[in-house]
Write an enzyme that holds these catalytic residues in place. Structure first.
Site, PDB file in Angstrom:
ATOM      1  N   HIS A 117       0.819  -1.205   0.000  1.00 46.48           N
ATOM      2  CA  HIS A 117       0.000   0.000   0.000  1.00 46.48           C
ATOM      3  C   HIS A 117       0.852   1.253   0.000  1.00 46.48           C
ATOM      4  CE1 HIS A 117       0.992  -0.531   4.258  1.00 46.48           C
ATOM      5  NE2 HIS A 117       0.676   0.750   4.453  1.00 46.48           N
ATOM      6  N   ASP A 119       0.534   4.936   1.745  1.00 51.17           N
ATOM      7  CA  ASP A 119      -0.208   5.411   2.911  1.00 51.17           C
ATOM      8  C   ASP A 119      -1.323   6.380   2.526  1.00 51.17           C
ATOM      9  OD1 ASP A 119       0.988   4.010   5.016  1.00 51.17           O
ATOM     10  OD2 ASP A 119       2.627   5.455   5.187  1.00 51.17           O
ATOM     11  N   HIS A 277       4.648   0.129   0.372  1.00 53.73           N
ATOM     12  CA  HIS A 277       5.388  -0.643   1.365  1.00 53.73           C
ATOM     13  C   HIS A 277       4.497  -1.726   1.966  1.00 53.73           C
ATOM     14  CE1 HIS A 277       3.640   2.812   3.525  1.00 53.73           C
ATOM     15  NE2 HIS A 277       3.575   2.036   4.589  1.00 53.73           N
ATOM     16  N   ARG A 292       5.472   7.013  13.823  1.00 52.26           N
ATOM     17  CA  ARG A 292       5.510   7.515  12.449  1.00 52.26           C
ATOM     18  C   ARG A 292       4.992   8.941  12.369  1.00 52.26           C
ATOM     19  NH1 ARG A 292       1.394   4.706   8.749  1.00 52.26           N
ATOM     20  NH2 ARG A 292       0.064   6.427   9.446  1.00 52.26           N
TER      21      ARG A 292
END
Length: 301
Positions: A117, A119, A277, A292
């Protein structure tokens, strides 16, 4: 005809850019940077400029031994833009925009991160990129992989490039994070974040590169059903679904990928516009804590 591989980097030997040591991880994507501390970079605009240039070149950058504070993590990421919260995952209470991705031994098995995917493509403006730091991780397992979606587009057959040149697609948080919610909560989530529509092939706003821009959040094409593509109505659904499945699968090609093994205080920064990723869930129940900073992006075109 010259291929993307022939025009790409021919060697992966370490080099130096100023004081930064650059070690490419593969020929297609990724570089590990040495002689750099992101805490220092959070206060050094010149160093940030060097890192940004390397990000555009390698698409994902890796760092070891980054014993920095959360405030420094956030300050470094904010050099690239304002940060965004996640509507499902929680942020650190003292550092809005620093999303906590924490796993514990008694937590349910994750079913979202272990899919290829980009993000938050369910946003009208998906993130520019992200800066991820490992706080705690299992001694073995839990790697993350990235794929170069510029390379994935470049290697498509010419007739496929022609077929998808004007296609657009929907991306949904409702059909992913919202799917397991009670219907009232799911519909409220969709009302807050209506399915976004993006081009199947987007243009990188800084480099001008063409990027294949469909992933696990993509549900369907919105303008496939045209006379050029559909002879009979019966053609539409299998044709569109098979094409979308084929395009999504391009991220699975190992030649486009890099894999990173985490250690505490390791960090990764990626260009979310040109990569996908996959967080590998191959470890037993344990504590795995990642933080993150997601950087607000622009509208794909």
């Amino acid at each position: 005809m010259t291929t993307a591989r022939e025009s790409g980097p021919a060697v992966v030997n370490p080099t130096s850019l100023g004081s930064i040591r650059v070690e490419p991880m593969t020929c297609a994507i990724g570089a590990q940077l040495g002689n750099v501390n992101l805490g220092v970079a959070s206060r050094d605009a010149g160093l940030v400029t060097e890192i940004r240039a390397l990000l555009l070149k390698h698409r994902v950058l890796f760092f070891r031994d980054q014993d920095i504070t959360r405030a420094e993590h956030v300050a470094f990421a904010r050099h690239f833009g304002e940060l965004e919260d996640h509507p499902v995952a929680g942020s650190d209470p003292d550092h809005p925009g620093l999303v906590r991705i924490y796993k514990t031994p008694d937590a349910p098995i994750d079913r979202y991160e272990n899919a290829w995917h980009t993000d938050a493509t369910w946003r009208e403006k998906p993130p520019f990129g992200c800066v991820l730091r490992c706080v705690e991780c299992p001694p073995v397992g839990g790697d993350t992989m990235w794929a170069n979606m510029v390379e994935a587009y470049s290697r498509l057959p010419d007739h496929v490039k022609t077929m998808i040149a004007d296609l657009r697609a929907r991306h949904s948080i409702e059909a992913s994070f919202g799917a397991a919610m009670p219907i009232e909560k799911r519909l409220a989530l969709k009302a807050q974040y209506p399915d976004a529509e993006h081009p199947v092939v987007r243009t990188h706003p800084e480099t001008g590169e063409k990027i294949l821009f469909v992933n696990a959040f993509t549900t369907h094409f919105t303008n496939y059903h045209t006379p050029e593509r559909v002879r009979f109505g019966q053609d539409a659904n299998p044709g569109a679904a098979l094409l979308l499945s084929y395009l999504v699968s391009q991220a699975f090609v190992p030649e486009y990928q890099v894999r990173w093994r985490w250690q505490p205080n390791s960090m990764a920064m990626w260009d979310n516009r040109s990569t996908q990723h996959y967080a590998v869930m191959d470890y037993p129940p344990c504590h795995r804590k990642m933080e993150r900073a997601g950087i607000i992006g622009d509208r794909p075109y």
